[in-house]
Scaffold this active site. Sequence first.
Site, PDB file in Angstrom:
ATOM      1  N   LYS A   1       0.949  -1.256  -0.038  1.00  0.00           N
ATOM      2  CA  LYS A   1      -0.020   0.027  -0.180  1.00  0.00           C
ATOM      3  C   LYS A   1       0.921   1.164  -0.132  1.00  0.00           C
ATOM      4  O   LYS A   1       1.963   1.472   0.427  1.00  0.00           O
ATOM      5  CB  LYS A   1      -0.885  -0.037   1.055  1.00  0.00           C
ATOM      6  CG  LYS A   1      -0.358   0.171   2.546  1.00  0.00           C
ATOM      7  CD  LYS A   1      -0.296   1.649   2.808  1.00  0.00           C
ATOM      8  CE  LYS A   1       0.795   1.961   4.180  1.00  0.00           C
ATOM      9  NZ  LYS A   1       1.501   2.972   4.421  1.00  0.00           N
TER      10      LYS A   1
ATOM     11  N   GLY B   1       7.482   1.870   4.537  1.00  0.00           N
ATOM     12  CA  GLY B   1       6.207   2.515   4.590  1.00  0.00           C
ATOM     13  C   GLY B   1       5.223   2.041   3.359  1.00  0.00           C
ATOM     14  O   GLY B   1       4.291   2.698   2.967  1.00  0.00           O
TER      15      GLY B   1
ATOM     16  N   ALA C   1       3.618  -1.051   4.172  1.00  0.00           N
ATOM     17  CA  ALA C   1       2.756  -2.138   4.686  1.00  0.00           C
ATOM     18  C   ALA C   1       2.947  -3.518   4.304  1.00  0.00           C
ATOM     19  O   ALA C   1       2.226  -4.419   4.315  1.00  0.00           O
ATOM     20  CB  ALA C   1       1.310  -1.746   4.715  1.00  0.00           C
TER      21      ALA C   1
ATOM     22  N   SER D   1       1.654  -5.880   7.137  1.00  0.00           N
ATOM     23  CA  SER D   1       0.252  -5.933   7.197  1.00  0.00           C
ATOM     24  C   SER D   1      -0.092  -6.804   5.817  1.00  0.00           C
ATOM     25  O   SER D   1      -1.069  -7.845   5.750  1.00  0.00           O
ATOM     26  CB  SER D   1      -0.096  -4.519   7.027  1.00  0.00           C
ATOM     27  OG  SER D   1       0.301  -3.895   8.012  1.00  0.00           O
TER      28      SER D   1
ATOM     29  N   ASP E   1      -2.933  -0.604   9.317  1.00  0.00           N
ATOM     30  CA  ASP E   1      -3.378  -0.947   7.881  1.00  0.00           C
ATOM     31  C   ASP E   1      -3.589  -2.004   7.529  1.00  0.00           C
ATOM     32  O   ASP E   1      -4.169  -2.192   6.261  1.00  0.00           O
ATOM     33  CB  ASP E   1      -2.399   0.003   7.098  1.00  0.00           C
ATOM     34  CG  ASP E   1      -0.814  -0.488   7.568  1.00  0.00           C
ATOM     35  OD1 ASP E   1      -1.033  -1.724   8.225  1.00  0.00           O
ATOM     36  OD2 ASP E   1      -0.058   0.273   7.305  1.00  0.00           O
TER      37      ASP E   1
END
Length: 304
Positions: free
Chosen positions: A20, A118, A120, A123, A156
Site C-alpha cells: 500500500k 512505508g 505495509a 500488514s 493498515d
Amino acid sequence: MSGNGNGNAINEVSVDCPAKTNLTLHVGAPRSEWGGRHELDTIYCAVGVYDTVTASRKKPGAGFSLNLDGAYLGDLASSGSDMRRNHAVLALFAMAEASSHEPDVALNIEKRIPVGAGMAGGSADAAATILALNTLWNLDWPIERLQQVAATLGADMPFCLTGGYARGTGFGEQIEQLSKHSNDVRELTKQGFAGRLLVGAYQAELRTPEVYAMFDQIGAGAGDNNHLQQAAISLHPRSGQAIDEALLAGAKQAFISGSGPSVIAFVPTDDAARAVQSAWQQSRCVDRIIASKAPAHPIVHIIA
Ligand code: ATP
C-alpha cells in the site's frame, strides 16, 4: 471438513497481496486513549508490488511453520528464531482463535515488498494469511468479519484485505472503501496519482514510531499531501533527493510512501518512466527500482 464446494478438502491456498501507499496522509494530534497513536485521515491506495503467502494444511497436532523466500528480506532474514512475531504468524494465530481451528499450517512467504519501507509489507502478509485461511478452512467469512480480526493486528491491515482505494480514519484502521468514481479518487487521479509508477526502494528501514517522533518535532512541510514526508526525508535524505530527481525527470507526482523511506513516482509516459529510472540509476539515490502500477487488489488462488 474444509472443502472447495465440490466436496474435496482444500490443502493449499496462495494469496498475492499488494503493498500500500498513502495518496494523502494527514496527521492529527496524538491521542492518549489510543496509546499515543496519532489521529489520521488518509487515502490508501494498493500498489501492484505483491508478496505471495502460501498456506498449506499440516497434519493435526503438527503445529505451524514459516518459511521466508526472496532476495530482499531486510531485517526479517535474521529473525528466523523470532518467527512468532512475524505478522503472518500473528494473523495465523488470530484466525485460529477467532475460528476455533488449530494452527496446523505451513506458511511460505515470497517477499517482494520492501521491508520497513512505508509500504505495509508486514500488514500485506498478515492480510494474505487471513484471506488464505478463510479459504483453506472453508470459513467463507465476509470481508467485514475478516477486517475485525485484522484490526486487532494493526492499523493498515483492514485495508490490505481489500486493496483498491479507501479512506482511513481513526488511527487508520477505520476503512471506507472508495471506488475510482468517488470524488476524492477522481480528483487525485486528475492530479496524476494513478496508473504506472516506479518505486524507489532502500536497504535501510525507517521505524514508523521514529518518523512520528520526528514529525512531532518538525511538523509537516508546506503543501505536502503526506504530512510525514519532511520527517522521513530528514531521517533519510536520499528519499528527498529521489523525489526531486523524479519530478525533474517528468514524474507527475513523487512522494514518500507512508512513513518512508520508499519513494513512489507516478510516471505518465514511457519516456517519463525511462527518464526517472535513468536519473535514479545515475545518481544512485535509490537502491532498487520496482516498476508497478496502482490501484491493485489481492488475488486468491486455490493450489490443491
Ligand atoms: P508500518 O506498517 O509500521 O508502516 P512498514 O510498512 O514501514 O511498517 P513493514 O514492511 O510492514 O514496514 O515492516 C515493519 C517491521 O515489521 C519490520 O521491520 C519487521 O521487523 C516487522 N515484520 C514482521 N513481520 C513482517 C513481515 N511478514 N513482513 C515485513 N515485516 C515484518
